[in-house]
Design an enzyme around this catalytic site. Structure first.
Site, PDB file in Angstrom:
ATOM      1  N   ARG A   1       0.833  -1.210   0.000  1.00 12.53           N
ATOM      2  CA  ARG A   1       0.000   0.000   0.000  1.00 12.53           C
ATOM      3  C   ARG A   1       0.865   1.257   0.000  1.00 12.53           C
ATOM      4  O   ARG A   1       0.531   2.259  -0.638  1.00 12.53           O
ATOM      5  CB  ARG A   1      -0.917  -0.013   1.235  1.00 12.53           C
ATOM      6  CG  ARG A   1      -1.825   1.196   1.366  1.00 12.53           C
ATOM      7  CD  ARG A   1      -2.729   1.058   2.588  1.00 12.53           C
ATOM      8  NE  ARG A   1      -1.974   1.024   3.822  1.00 12.53           N
ATOM      9  CZ  ARG A   1      -1.556   2.113   4.481  1.00 12.53           C
ATOM     10  NH1 ARG A   1      -1.809   3.322   3.993  1.00 12.53           N
ATOM     11  NH2 ARG A   1      -0.902   2.003   5.618  1.00 12.53           N
TER      12      ARG A   1
ATOM     13  N   CYS B   1      -8.817 -17.380  14.383  1.00  8.58           N
ATOM     14  CA  CYS B   1      -9.826 -17.301  15.435  1.00  8.58           C
ATOM     15  C   CYS B   1     -11.171 -17.879  15.001  1.00  8.58           C
ATOM     16  O   CYS B   1     -12.034 -18.135  15.845  1.00  8.58           O
ATOM     17  CB  CYS B   1      -9.993 -15.855  15.884  1.00  8.58           C
ATOM     18  SG  CYS B   1      -8.476 -15.138  16.548  1.00  8.58           S
TER      19      CYS B   1
ATOM     20  N   PRO C   1      20.620  -6.423  11.869  1.00  5.08           N
ATOM     21  CA  PRO C   1      20.106  -5.390  10.963  1.00  5.08           C
ATOM     22  C   PRO C   1      19.268  -5.971   9.824  1.00  5.08           C
ATOM     23  O   PRO C   1      19.547  -7.063   9.322  1.00  5.08           O
ATOM     24  CB  PRO C   1      21.384  -4.735  10.418  1.00  5.08           C
ATOM     25  CG  PRO C   1      22.422  -4.994  11.456  1.00  5.08           C
ATOM     26  CD  PRO C   1      22.088  -6.344  12.035  1.00  5.08           C
TER      27      PRO C   1
ATOM     28  N   ALA D   1      10.789  -9.093  13.440  1.00  4.29           N
ATOM     29  CA  ALA D   1       9.994 -10.235  13.902  1.00  4.29           C
ATOM     30  C   ALA D   1       8.661  -9.732  14.434  1.00  4.29           C
ATOM     31  O   ALA D   1       8.618  -8.781  15.223  1.00  4.29           O
ATOM     32  CB  ALA D   1      10.734 -11.011  14.979  1.00  4.29           C
TER      33      ALA D   1
ATOM     34  N   TYR E   1     -25.558   6.071  28.697  1.00  2.00           N
ATOM     35  CA  TYR E   1     -26.583   5.419  29.513  1.00  2.00           C
ATOM     36  C   TYR E   1     -27.954   5.423  28.854  1.00  2.00           C
ATOM     37  O   TYR E   1     -28.451   6.446  28.393  1.00  2.00           O
ATOM     38  CB  TYR E   1     -26.696   6.090  30.885  1.00  2.00           C
ATOM     39  CG  TYR E   1     -27.943   5.669  31.618  1.00  2.00           C
ATOM     40  CD1 TYR E   1     -28.102   4.344  32.038  1.00  2.00           C
ATOM     41  CD2 TYR E   1     -28.986   6.565  31.838  1.00  2.00           C
ATOM     42  CE1 TYR E   1     -29.263   3.939  32.677  1.00  2.00           C
ATOM     43  CE2 TYR E   1     -30.148   6.170  32.474  1.00  2.00           C
ATOM     44  CZ  TYR E   1     -30.280   4.851  32.882  1.00  2.00           C
ATOM     45  OH  TYR E   1     -31.433   4.440  33.503  1.00  2.00           O
TER      46      TYR E   1
ATOM     47  N   GLY F   1       4.272 -10.972  15.410  1.00  2.32           N
ATOM     48  CA  GLY F   1       3.333 -12.059  15.654  1.00  2.32           C
ATOM     49  C   GLY F   1       3.733 -12.932  16.822  1.00  2.32           C
ATOM     50  O   GLY F   1       4.422 -12.501  17.758  1.00  2.32           O
ATOM     51  N   ASP F   2       3.319 -14.195  16.772  1.00  2.00           N
ATOM     52  CA  ASP F   2       3.484 -15.113  17.895  1.00  2.00           C
ATOM     53  C   ASP F   2       4.936 -15.363  18.270  1.00  2.00           C
ATOM     54  O   ASP F   2       5.218 -15.813  19.378  1.00  2.00           O
ATOM     55  CB  ASP F   2       2.828 -16.465  17.572  1.00  2.00           C
ATOM     56  CG  ASP F   2       1.316 -16.374  17.501  1.00  2.00           C
ATOM     57  OD1 ASP F   2       0.784 -15.258  17.657  1.00  2.00           O
ATOM     58  OD2 ASP F   2       0.664 -17.412  17.294  1.00  2.00           O
TER      59      ASP F   2
END
Length: 438
Positions: free
Chosen positions: A22, A43, A270, A274, A419, A276-277
């Site tokens: 992009r 998920c 350099p 990294a 509310y 994510g998991d």
């Protein structure tokens, strides 16, 4: 023309590559994915098994062909990166279909290989784990081909709970076992009682402090001495980072196999990032390391890395809050902040409120339990947790925003609630936490 190589094509990797494109229309971007599918919704997988998501194609955002057509990014599935030579800036790649190996050079390398499901290690044709769409298909096909009825679910974390619920909703008969009495460890132990209540309500068997000792066909022998028969076993006993291939490089790993990164998601080498998991960073609101292998973190890291590669040197990650949530039958369990076992590192106080999620006179009300821990030295919120049939998500997200802005527990009295009787109270639970803390 710069070449960007991405390892892993799911939440972190595919998103990062897409964001780079992009911002940068010229760079050559290639993604290597060791498994069959790219860009699927992890998920969604339990809900595909439960047929809540009626068409598995809804869980698959892109194929490599569609991704290339839309973004001019090459994705090679069944291609596993097996080594990194960071001095030469190359990766070694194994084509898992042909066993051919080759080297690919890079100018920038983004590591997002994710994690793999742990296994109990029994050799068995009826044992499955759930980590990707291939696992989902294998479970679904086995259920259909073998007229599965009784399923043993091992483990009591988020994935196991979601899988068990979806098996039940599919019409099967699951049983839950867990090796300790501590379930759903991201929640305060005493706030997990509704999990057991929901199991009892539906007469779903469960045993805590229980383990498998042996599997012989469909006969399962347990630590307790019980012997039972099941058509299928699904293991949900945690994950480990896919970092074995990194060990031959100069990239630093911690003792658990995660890659420590700085606020730009740079590794110690350099031109290598990294996300994510596999990455570990720090909390936003306290000075502690944090590993939060959830979707929000992977997507946020992907955007930050993309911005940097495109030339924005000022953007930085401010840290995790660890916001998390799970649905289990009629209840929602949500928490944010440090984990329960990390609270002992602070001098803290706890305040809690249990009251209806909305106005008591409005139909359909049910109790919502909200708990907040705060640091006694500065009165800032360390952790919050919420459990109830409605409204837990709303309150935990408000508290997440309060923590992000370093508000004190006392300032919760000034939270201006949206509310109306179906939704909340004029003096909401969050306000009440602030008043009680005073």
């Amino acid at each position: 023309m710069p070449k960007i190589v991405v390892v892993g094509a799911v939440a972190g990797g595919a998103t990062c590559a897409s964001q780079i494109r992009r911002l940068d229309k010229e760079s050559d971007i290639i993604i290597f994915e060791k498994d069959r599918d790219m860009s699927f919704a992890n998920c969604a997988l339990p809900y595909v098994i439960g047929e809540v998501v009626e068409d598995r194609r809804y869980a698959l955002a892109y194929t490599p062909e569609k991704f290339y057509d839309r973004k001019q990014i090459t994705v090679k599935t069944y291609h596993e990166v097996i080594a990194i030579n960071d001095e030469r800036q190359t990766v070694s790649v194994l084509n898992r279909k042909t066993n051919e190996q080759f080297e690919e050079s890079y100018d920038k390398l983004i590591l997002s290989p994710g994690a793999s499901a742990n296994s109990l290690g029994f050799e068995s044709d009826i044992t499955f784990t759930l980590r990707n769409l291939e696992d989902t298909d294998a479970i679904d096909q086995f259920i259909k081909a073998n007229q599965v009825d009784k399923v043993l679910v091992v483990g009591a974390g988020y994935v196991s709970l979601e899988v068990l619920e979806n098996l039940y909703e599919r019409g099967l008969h699951p049983t839950l076992i867990h090796r300790s009495d501590k379930i759903n460890k991201l929640m305060d132990a005493d706030m997990n009682q509704p999990i057991l209540d929901e199991l009892d309500k539906r007469e779903i068997p469960y045993r805590l402090n229980e383990e498998i000792n042996a599997i012989n066909g469909n006969e399962i022998t347990f630590k307790s001495g019980k012997v039972e028969h099941y058509d299928m076993i699904i293991e949900g006993v945690g994950t480990h980072p896919n970092s074995k291939f990194i060990e031959s490089s100069n990239i630093k790993l911690d003792r658990k196999g995660f890659i420590p990164v700085n606020d730009k998601f740079e590794t110690n080498v350099p031109n290598i990032y990294a996300i994510g998991d596999i990455a570990t960073s720090h909390y936003r609101h306290v000075d502690l390391p944090a590993s939060v292998p959830l979707a929000w973190g992977a997507h946020r890291a992907a955007s930050i890395v993309a911005e940097q590669i495109a030339g924005n040197d000022t953007i930085e990650f401010k840290g995790f809050l660890g916001n998390n949530i799970v649905k289990f039958f009629d209840y929602t369990f949500a928490s944010v902040g440090v984990k329960p076992n990390e609270l002992k590192q602070f001098d803290y106080k706890m305040v809690e409120v249990t009251q209806g999620a909305h106005a008591n006179y409005y139909p359909g009300n049910s109790p919502l339990h909200l708990r907040v821990y705060y640091d006694t030295s500065n009165r800032q919120i360390l952790r919050a947790a919420a459990v109830g049939k409605e409204g837990a998500d709303k309150r935990i997200d408000v508290l997440s925003m309060a923590m992000m802005n370093q508000l004190t527990v006392d300032e919760l009295t000034e939270f201006e609630v949206a509310y109306a009787p179906p939704y909340s109270h004029p003096k909401d639970l969050i306000n009440m936490i602030g008043y009680k803390a005073k």
